[in-house]
Design a protein around this motif. Structure first.
Motif, PDB file in Angstrom:
ATOM      1  N   SER A  56       0.486 -14.607   6.044  1.00 51.62           N
ATOM      2  CA  SER A  56       1.507 -13.890   5.287  1.00 51.62           C
ATOM      3  C   SER A  56       1.236 -12.394   5.321  1.00 51.62           C
ATOM      4  CB  SER A  56       1.539 -14.377   3.835  1.00 51.62           C
ATOM      5  OG  SER A  56       0.327 -14.055   3.182  1.00 51.62           O
ATOM      6  N   VAL A  57       2.180 -11.696   4.684  1.00 50.66           N
ATOM      7  CA  VAL A  57       2.091 -10.246   4.585  1.00 50.66           C
ATOM      8  C   VAL A  57       2.295  -9.878   3.126  1.00 50.66           C
ATOM      9  CG1 VAL A  57       3.198  -8.069   5.203  1.00 50.66           C
ATOM     10  CG2 VAL A  57       2.941  -9.863   6.930  1.00 50.66           C
ATOM     11  N   ARG A  58       1.438  -8.974   2.620  1.00 57.89           N
ATOM     12  CA  ARG A  58       1.685  -8.502   1.256  1.00 57.89           C
ATOM     13  C   ARG A  58       1.702  -6.985   1.272  1.00 57.89           C
ATOM     14  NH1 ARG A  58      -2.651  -6.574  -1.546  1.00 57.89           N
ATOM     15  NH2 ARG A  58      -4.740  -7.022  -0.707  1.00 57.89           N
ATOM     16  N   LEU A  59       2.426  -6.412   0.298  1.00 57.85           N
ATOM     17  CA  LEU A  59       2.586  -4.970   0.251  1.00 57.85           C
ATOM     18  C   LEU A  59       1.340  -4.301  -0.321  1.00 57.85           C
ATOM     19  CD1 LEU A  59       6.247  -4.677  -1.097  1.00 57.85           C
ATOM     20  CD2 LEU A  59       5.477  -4.573   1.274  1.00 57.85           C
ATOM     21  N   THR A  60       1.023  -3.155   0.237  1.00 57.40           N
ATOM     22  CA  THR A  60       0.007  -2.302  -0.359  1.00 57.40           C
ATOM     23  C   THR A  60       0.630  -1.565  -1.552  1.00 57.40           C
ATOM     24  OG1 THR A  60       0.601  -0.405   0.998  1.00 57.40           O
ATOM     25  CG2 THR A  60      -1.040  -1.935   1.907  1.00 57.40           C
ATOM     26  N   GLU A  61      -0.165  -0.786  -2.236  1.00 60.88           N
ATOM     27  CA  GLU A  61       0.380  -0.005  -3.357  1.00 60.88           C
ATOM     28  C   GLU A  61       1.465   0.944  -2.861  1.00 60.88           C
ATOM     29  OE1 GLU A  61      -1.149   3.039  -6.912  1.00 60.88           O
ATOM     30  OE2 GLU A  61      -2.604   2.036  -5.598  1.00 60.88           O
ATOM     31  N   ALA A  62       1.236   1.580  -1.699  1.00 63.79           N
ATOM     32  CA  ALA A  62       2.253   2.470  -1.133  1.00 63.79           C
ATOM     33  C   ALA A  62       3.492   1.686  -0.729  1.00 63.79           C
ATOM     34  CB  ALA A  62       1.682   3.204   0.071  1.00 63.79           C
ATOM     35  N   GLY A  63       3.243   0.462  -0.205  1.00 61.70           N
ATOM     36  CA  GLY A  63       4.371  -0.390   0.168  1.00 61.70           C
ATOM     37  C   GLY A  63       5.210  -0.780  -1.026  1.00 61.70           C
ATOM     38  N   GLU A  64       4.541  -1.132  -2.124  1.00 60.30           N
ATOM     39  CA  GLU A  64       5.256  -1.478  -3.363  1.00 60.30           C
ATOM     40  C   GLU A  64       6.095  -0.295  -3.840  1.00 60.30           C
ATOM     41  OE1 GLU A  64       5.552  -4.231  -4.901  1.00 60.30           O
ATOM     42  OE2 GLU A  64       3.838  -5.531  -4.411  1.00 60.30           O
ATOM     43  N   GLN A  65       5.526   0.898  -3.745  1.00 56.86           N
ATOM     44  CA  GLN A  65       6.218   2.112  -4.194  1.00 56.86           C
ATOM     45  C   GLN A  65       7.468   2.359  -3.332  1.00 56.86           C
ATOM     46  OE1 GLN A  65       3.669   5.555  -4.205  1.00 56.86           O
ATOM     47  NE2 GLN A  65       5.280   6.936  -4.920  1.00 56.86           N
ATOM     48  N   LEU A  66       7.297   2.208  -2.026  1.00 59.77           N
ATOM     49  CA  LEU A  66       8.451   2.415  -1.141  1.00 59.77           C
ATOM     50  C   LEU A  66       9.516   1.348  -1.375  1.00 59.77           C
ATOM     51  CD1 LEU A  66       9.770   3.963   1.188  1.00 59.77           C
ATOM     52  CD2 LEU A  66       8.542   2.469   2.789  1.00 59.77           C
ATOM     53  N   PHE A  67       9.078   0.105  -1.531  1.00 59.88           N
ATOM     54  CA  PHE A  67      10.039  -0.975  -1.756  1.00 59.88           C
ATOM     55  C   PHE A  67      10.845  -0.725  -3.030  1.00 59.88           C
ATOM     56  CE2 PHE A  67      11.139  -5.144  -3.586  1.00 59.88           C
ATOM     57  CZ  PHE A  67      11.926  -5.650  -2.554  1.00 59.88           C
ATOM     58  N   GLU A  68      10.170  -0.287  -4.083  1.00 59.71           N
ATOM     59  CA  GLU A  68      10.841   0.008  -5.349  1.00 59.71           C
ATOM     60  C   GLU A  68      11.846   1.138  -5.165  1.00 59.71           C
ATOM     61  OE1 GLU A  68      11.777  -0.473  -9.337  1.00 59.71           O
ATOM     62  OE2 GLU A  68      10.459  -1.712  -8.077  1.00 59.71           O
ATOM     63  N   ALA A  69      11.513   2.086  -4.307  1.00 62.70           N
ATOM     64  CA  ALA A  69      12.370   3.267  -4.145  1.00 62.70           C
ATOM     65  C   ALA A  69      13.621   2.970  -3.315  1.00 62.70           C
ATOM     66  CB  ALA A  69      11.566   4.397  -3.491  1.00 62.70           C
ATOM     67  N   VAL A  70      13.505   2.094  -2.300  1.00 63.77           N
ATOM     68  CA  VAL A  70      14.632   1.947  -1.370  1.00 63.77           C
ATOM     69  C   VAL A  70      15.403   0.639  -1.513  1.00 63.77           C
ATOM     70  CG1 VAL A  70      13.481   3.424   0.321  1.00 63.77           C
ATOM     71  CG2 VAL A  70      13.232   0.934   0.495  1.00 63.77           C
ATOM     72  N   SER A  71      14.845  -0.362  -2.178  1.00 65.38           N
ATOM     73  CA  SER A  71      15.527  -1.662  -2.221  1.00 65.38           C
ATOM     74  C   SER A  71      16.855  -1.590  -2.974  1.00 65.38           C
ATOM     75  CB  SER A  71      14.625  -2.722  -2.850  1.00 65.38           C
ATOM     76  OG  SER A  71      14.268  -2.356  -4.177  1.00 65.38           O
ATOM     77  N   ARG A  72      16.875  -0.897  -4.109  1.00 64.55           N
ATOM     78  CA  ARG A  72      18.109  -0.810  -4.894  1.00 64.55           C
ATOM     79  C   ARG A  72      19.193  -0.016  -4.169  1.00 64.55           C
ATOM     80  NH1 ARG A  72      19.664  -1.459 -10.268  1.00 64.55           N
ATOM     81  NH2 ARG A  72      21.944  -1.288 -10.274  1.00 64.55           N
ATOM     82  N   PRO A  73      18.866   1.169  -3.626  1.00 60.75           N
ATOM     83  CA  PRO A  73      19.911   1.889  -2.879  1.00 60.75           C
ATOM     84  C   PRO A  73      20.488   1.081  -1.714  1.00 60.75           C
ATOM     85  CG  PRO A  73      18.106   3.358  -3.381  1.00 60.75           C
ATOM     86  CD  PRO A  73      17.643   1.986  -3.764  1.00 60.75           C
ATOM     87  N   PHE A  74      19.632   0.375  -0.967  1.00 61.76           N
ATOM     88  CA  PHE A  74      20.152  -0.420   0.153  1.00 61.76           C
ATOM     89  C   PHE A  74      21.005  -1.581  -0.347  1.00 61.76           C
ATOM     90  CE2 PHE A  74      17.517   1.981   2.956  1.00 61.76           C
ATOM     91  CZ  PHE A  74      18.022   1.774   4.231  1.00 61.76           C
ATOM     92  N   SER A  75      20.625  -2.148  -1.468  1.00 60.43           N
ATOM     93  CA  SER A  75      21.434  -3.214  -2.064  1.00 60.43           C
ATOM     94  C   SER A  75      22.804  -2.696  -2.471  1.00 60.43           C
ATOM     95  CB  SER A  75      20.706  -3.807  -3.275  1.00 60.43           C
ATOM     96  OG  SER A  75      21.506  -4.785  -3.908  1.00 60.43           O
ATOM     97  N   ASP A  76      22.815  -1.487  -3.057  1.00 65.70           N
ATOM     98  CA  ASP A  76      24.083  -0.880  -3.458  1.00 65.70           C
ATOM     99  C   ASP A  76      24.964  -0.571  -2.240  1.00 65.70           C
ATOM    100  OD1 ASP A  76      23.268  -1.030  -6.070  1.00 65.70           O
ATOM    101  OD2 ASP A  76      22.693   1.088  -6.226  1.00 65.70           O
TER     102      ASP A  76
END
Length: 295
Positions: A56-76
């Motif tokens: 599997s793959v898990r997010l690093t702290e930086a990955g979590e931060q990026l995911f939080e920043a871009v997931s909502r805008p892309f969903s919108d």
């Protein structure tokens, strides 16, 4: 720092699937393309975004931060694009001006099948024989014989070739005889058509040896209603003239008799016409498709 924004959907797929192969399947690309894309994104950012294991793959702290920043805008953005696509479905008011002699269109099945195929479209049909600019009058399309459509319009065939027919009832012919030539019609009781009040009755058009000519009959009965013409002819009121499809059922059952057949060649039929437009409304594209499918 220059980031390739096309890599962000790839990152989101990896973050949500927790697996490079699953992310590749979701995006329709190879696993290698996902791996290389993630490496390019991490190199551009100068930090690791995921921790890879064999399963599997898990997010690093930086990955979590990026995911939080871009997931909502892309969903919108995805939701907005879906809304736009939905809005582009055929819907709204479709206004059509149709001539009263377009029996194929006015008989009902074409309109009924269009309404069933496109429930979001409301159809408003005005039956009129007046000549006017459909664009200036607020219509989306018109239906007329091809020979009278303005040249700056786009016209799509709605019917096969048409043909005029001259008919009378057996009772009328028994009492008055049948004309041998179109010019003999001036000696008969005729039932004529005019498109509008204060307009001269339509001149009956024929062809002989490839040469067209018309006969200016003087109808004893004149109307702008095909149904009245038909009923008057059935009742023995005289000889009348209209499109073949108007009379054909009554010819087939013997209630009307066709006359002067050798002088009535076929001609181009009815067309749906509309102005040339870029980015045509979905309701008009739907109408065009329905016309083409119906043929």
């Amino acid at each position: 720092m220059k980031i390739d924004l096309n890599l962000l959907p790839l990152f989101l797929a990896v973050a949500e699937e927790h697996n490079f192969r699953a992310a590749a399947d979701r995006l329709g690309v190879t696993r290698s393309a996902v791996s290389q894309g993630m490496r390019r994104l991490e190199d551009a950012l100068g930090t690791a975004l995921v921790m890879r294991t064999t399963r599997s793959v898990r997010l690093t702290e930086a990955g979590e931060q990026l995911f939080e920043a871009v997931s909502r805008p892309f969903s919108d953005i995805g939701a907005a694009l879906e809304d736009i696509a939905t809005e582009n479905a055929p819907r709204g008011l479709l206004r059509i001006a149709a001539t009263s002699i377009a029996e194929t269109f006015l008989s009902g099945p074409f309109i009924a099948s269009f309404a069933a195929a496109y429930p979001g479209v409301t159809i408003d049909v005005t039956v009129t024989d007046e000549e006017f600019d459909i664009v200036a009058a607020g219509y989306d399309a018109g239906i007329r014989l091809g020979e009278v459509i303005e040249q700056d319009m786009i016209a799509i065939p709605l019917t096969r070739e048409q043909r005029e027919m001259v008919v009378a009832s057996p009772a009328y012919l028994a009492a008055h005889g049948a004309p041998a030539h179109p010019r003999d019609l001036v000696h008969h009781r005729c039932i004529g058509w005019r498109p509008a009040p204060n307009v001269a009755p339509y001149r009956w058009e024929f062809e002989e040896n490839g040469v067209p000519f018309d006969v200016a009959v003087e109808p004893q009965i004149t109307t702008n209603d095909l149904r009245l013409m038909l009923r008057a002819a059935l009742a023995g009121g005289g000889i009348t003239f209209a499109l073949e499809e108007t009379f054909l059922p009554f010819v087939e059952n013997g209630k009307l008799v066709p006359l002067l057949e050798d002088f009535l060649p076929p001609f181009p039929g009815f067309f749906v016409y509309f102005p040339q437009r870029r980015n045509m409304a979905p309701k008009m594209r739907a109408l065009i498709k329905h016309v083409q499918d119906s043929r």
